[in-house]
Design a protein around this motif. Structure first.
Motif, PDB file in Angstrom:
ATOM      1  N   LEU A  20       0.807  -1.153   0.025  1.00 30.86           N
ATOM      2  CA  LEU A  20       0.181   0.015   0.157  1.00 30.86           C
ATOM      3  C   LEU A  20       0.737   1.391  -0.015  1.00 30.86           C
ATOM      4  N   ALA A  21       1.692   0.852   0.537  1.00 33.26           N
ATOM      5  CA  ALA A  21       2.934   2.313   1.040  1.00 33.26           C
ATOM      6  C   ALA A  21       3.305   2.666  -0.210  1.00 33.26           C
ATOM      7  N   ALA A  23       2.587   1.700  -3.251  1.00 30.37           N
ATOM      8  CA  ALA A  23       1.486   1.916  -4.134  1.00 30.37           C
ATOM      9  C   ALA A  23       1.515   3.884  -4.304  1.00 30.37           C
ATOM     10  N   LEU A  24       0.667   3.735  -2.910  1.00 31.94           N
ATOM     11  CA  LEU A  24       1.509   5.444  -2.801  1.00 31.94           C
ATOM     12  C   LEU A  24       2.053   6.565  -3.513  1.00 31.94           C
ATOM     13  N   VAL A  27       2.055   6.456  -7.013  1.00 30.89           N
ATOM     14  CA  VAL A  27       1.365   7.635  -7.334  1.00 30.89           C
ATOM     15  C   VAL A  27       1.049   8.955  -6.793  1.00 30.89           C
ATOM     16  N   GLY A  28       1.740   9.223  -5.451  1.00 29.76           N
ATOM     17  CA  GLY A  28       2.358   9.883  -5.531  1.00 29.76           C
ATOM     18  C   GLY A  28       3.274  10.813  -6.158  1.00 29.76           C
ATOM     19  N   TRP A  45      -3.493  14.054 -11.983  1.00 32.01           N
ATOM     20  CA  TRP A  45      -4.121  13.497 -10.748  1.00 32.01           C
ATOM     21  C   TRP A  45      -5.275  14.285 -10.093  1.00 32.01           C
ATOM     22  N   THR A  49      -8.156  11.444  -9.476  1.00 31.52           N
ATOM     23  CA  THR A  49      -8.943  10.843  -8.217  1.00 31.52           C
ATOM     24  C   THR A  49     -10.513  11.431  -7.995  1.00 31.52           C
ATOM     25  N   MET A 301     -10.586   3.723  -5.682  1.00 31.72           N
ATOM     26  CA  MET A 301      -9.096   3.799  -6.166  1.00 31.72           C
ATOM     27  C   MET A 301      -8.044   3.120  -7.308  1.00 31.72           C
ATOM     28  N   TRP A 305      -6.847   4.496 -10.284  1.00 34.61           N
ATOM     29  CA  TRP A 305      -5.472   5.248 -10.727  1.00 34.61           C
ATOM     30  C   TRP A 305      -4.402   4.068 -10.939  1.00 34.61           C
TER      31      TRP A 305
END
Lengths: 342, 305
Positions: A20-21, A23-24, A27-28, A45, A49, A301, A305
């Motif tokens: 998860l971290a 992936a975020l 994306v960031g 974005w 989103t 999401m 995403w």
């Protein structure tokens, strides 16, 4: 055995959080790595989103009905996707024949599907209350029948519902404006999708108020914990069941009527939305409204995403991320994030 | 006693007559293939559902997806990679078993209605996977020129050999399941179906048994998957869509899944754990679980500590 299970659980949780971290962060990086200017990744974005939030809102509306029915009655309504599709076709039909305006069409479709679901419950599910597997099989059979009947009547072509004139076109967000060239103008987003997000918020607030403040809500919350006891206290649980089935089905119909504007209405969508509802409530936990919201957000999401930010050659595989979501949640919480083993 | 044996013998004789005579030009090749062979391979798929439901208390809606994995892997390796038929068949079955074990491990702690939903979700995800990923299938699916010579090569023009192959495999699957439920593994599985808490406290690894049972179910389903590719000489996402899932389930239900309904439905409520004789009776008389005979409540079967 216990400590080994615990270690496996912790390892699963750690792996899930790590993914998860990552992936975020990915994306960031993709969104903000090229700066915050007009030519950076930020406008895309925001657009993606917001689309994800729209989908999440739609999933929440549909899955909240699913989870409400399950929470009170332990009925896994496998025909929920068919009710969704019926709502979409009803909205389309009202518009085709110009019976009523768009808004009334949505209201009427919602009520119609709610009524349809309540009749279905009275005819097919009331007499076998508590026999979960039998009810699941019956609703699967009904979904099969409804799907074929809708295919026979509406055909295999894709349909759309036109939004009302006031909601057609895009909202100008007034940020990230380009000057000159064919792309001149600011960041825009379809008006109607804001309506969908708003509808989800209204439904969520409405359900919370109904569940926390009304007598019906009290019965539902009591019934989730111990239906037999609620019944023994003199509450007419059959009436509450019928009302819950009406509301749950109506929410599926509302989702369909709204989704008809920005998604396709076609045969097969019923299975698709049954899958969405299943994934949302498996992730969030059956019978939990907060869980449905969180599950819908996660699914929405991931679905928007993943195609945008996965490397090009991999974007076909984005469906696997849904599977990974299920795997990680279930490896840590076998009954979903907010679910209880009942 | 003797009457029962005569009846059984008679039934067996009629069965043998019915399955062996049709190919001898009594039935047309169309009926033989479209009715006979199709029922046999769908029957194997349904057998995997019944095996899991009857012995593990797990009603799976993912068996169509699992035989799809076997069929797609086999067809992919033959059509796109250029492997020979036999290595591809065993690779396809192996992949399906590995996938089944993975799903079984994910679902090892979910029971009853949650298991049903989870396997349905997995099944639909597999369907969308093959629909979306052009590299392995895409919408049009995969087409084989011919099946292995052992089952008749061009099975659409010459279906008789495939019929016999499916018949032999069906019999083998039947014997295998009958054998397996008598092994210590099968008995332990039935114990877990009836009372997971007691089995866990006796030292059995409940979750591992469930996962392995699901892999065994996948192995049975993978045979059906390979046969379906032989039968159609093609496989596409619509071969494993939700309608196909329901067809497999319907076969299993008509054949006798409901007999076991009570065991899994009371189990999933979790508050009552009935003795075997008791739950069997409640199923037949149609009483609701939790009422009447099921007064023997024990602690809820959560994970044993």
């Amino acid at each position: 055995m216990t400590w080994r299970v615990r270690i496996a659980d912790s390892a699963g949780a750690a792996a899930g959080l790590l993914v998860l971290a990552f992936a975020l962060a990915w994306v960031g990086y993709k969104a903000f790595g090229a700066g915050f200017g007009v030519n950076g990744g930020v406008p895309d974005w925001i657009r993606v989103t917001l689309s994800g939030l729209t989908l999440a809102g739609l999933y929440f509306v549909i899955a909240s009905g699913f989870t409400l029915i399950f929470g009170l009655m332990r009925v896994v309504n496998m025909a929920h996707g068919s009710l969704y599709l019926l709502g979409a076709y009803a909205a389309f039909e009202f518009q085709q024949h110009q019976f009523v305006s768009w808004g009334w069409g949505v209201v009427l479709s919602t009520l119609l599907v709610g009524f349809f679901g309540a009749v279905m419950h009275q005819l097919f599910l009331r007499w076998n209350q508590g026999q979960e597997l039998r009810q699941a099989l019956i609703t699967i059979a009904l979904a099969f029948i409804f799907g074929d009947q809708m295919l026979a009547y509406f055909g295999g072509a894709q349909h759309y519902v036109r939004p009302p004139d006031a909601l057609e076109g895009n909202a100008d967000l007034g940020i990230f404006c380009n000057t000159g060239g064919i792309f001149a103008g600011c960041l825009t987003f379809p008006w109607f999708r804001f309506v969908a997000i708003g509808a989800a918020v209204v439904v969520a607030l409405g359900l919370v108020v109904v569940l926390k403040k009304t007598r019906f809500g009290m019965i539902v919350r009591g019934g989730v914990d111990d239906g037999a006891m609620v019944s023994a206290l003199g509450v007419n649980i059959q009436a509450a069941n019928a009302l819950a089935f009406f509301i749950g089905s109506a929410l599926a119909g509302l989702g369909g009527a709204l989704a008809g504007v920005f998604l396709v209405i076609a045969p097969g969508e019923d299975a698709d939305f049954l899958l969405k509802a299943l994934v949302v409530v498996i992730v969030g936990g059956m019978g939990s409204l907060g869980g449905a919201a969180l599950g819908a957000l996660a699914l929405g999401m991931i679905e928007t995403w993943a195609p945008q930010y996965l490397p090009g050659a991999w974007s076909n595989y984005s469906i696997l991320l849904t599977f990974l979501l299920l795997v990680f949640v279930l490896s840590v919480r076998p009954f979903g994030l907010f679910g209880r083993a009942t | 006693m003797t009457v029962a044996w005569i009846n059984r013998g008679l039934a067996a004789a009629i069965l043998v007559f019915l399955v062996l005579v049709p190919p001898l030009h009594v039935l047309s090749e169309f009926n033989l293939s479209q009715v006979g062979t199709r029922s046999l391979w769908l029957g194997i798929a349904a057998a995997s559902v019944v095996f899991l439901a009857a012995n593990g208390g797990m009603v799976s809606l993912g068996q169509a997806a699992i035989y799809g994995v076997a069929g797609f892997t086999y067809a992919d390796l033959v059509v796109k990679v250029g492997w020979g038929h036999w290595p591809a068949i065993f690779a396809g079955m192996g992949t399906a078993i590995a996938f089944g074990l993975a799903v079984g491990l994910v679902a090892r702690r979910t029971t009853g209605i949650y298991f049903l939903m989870l396997t349905l979700a997995v099944g639909v995800i597999v369907y969308y996977f093959y629909l979306q990923v052009e590299q392995v299938s895409g919408q049009t699916g995969l087409h084989l020129d011919r099946a292995p010579a052992l089952v008749g090569g061009d099975t659409i023009s010459h279906p008789t050999r495939l019929y016999y192959a499916a018949l032999i495999l069906s019999a083998l699957v039947y014997v295998f399941i009958r054998y397996l439920v008598r092994t210590p593994f099968g008995i332990a599985l039935q114990g877990i179906r009836d009372d997971p808490v007691r089995m866990a406290s006796l030292g059995y690894n409940v979750e591992l048994h469930r996962a392995v049972a699901f892999a065994v179910g996948a192995a049975i389903a993978s045979i059906a998957g390979i046969l379906s590719v032989f039968f159609n000489l093609q496989i596409s996402p619509s071969s494993i869509d939700i309608n196909q899932t329901i067809i497999v389930l319907a076969i299993a239900v008509v054949g006798g899944l409901t007999r076991l309904r009570s065991s899994s439905s009371t189990r999933s409520r979790g508050r009552h754990t009935c003795p075997e004789s008791c739950s069997g009776r409640s199923a037949r008389s149609g009483t609701r679980p939790g009422s009447g005979c099921c007064s023997c409540s024990s602690s809820s079967p959560r994970r044993a500590g």
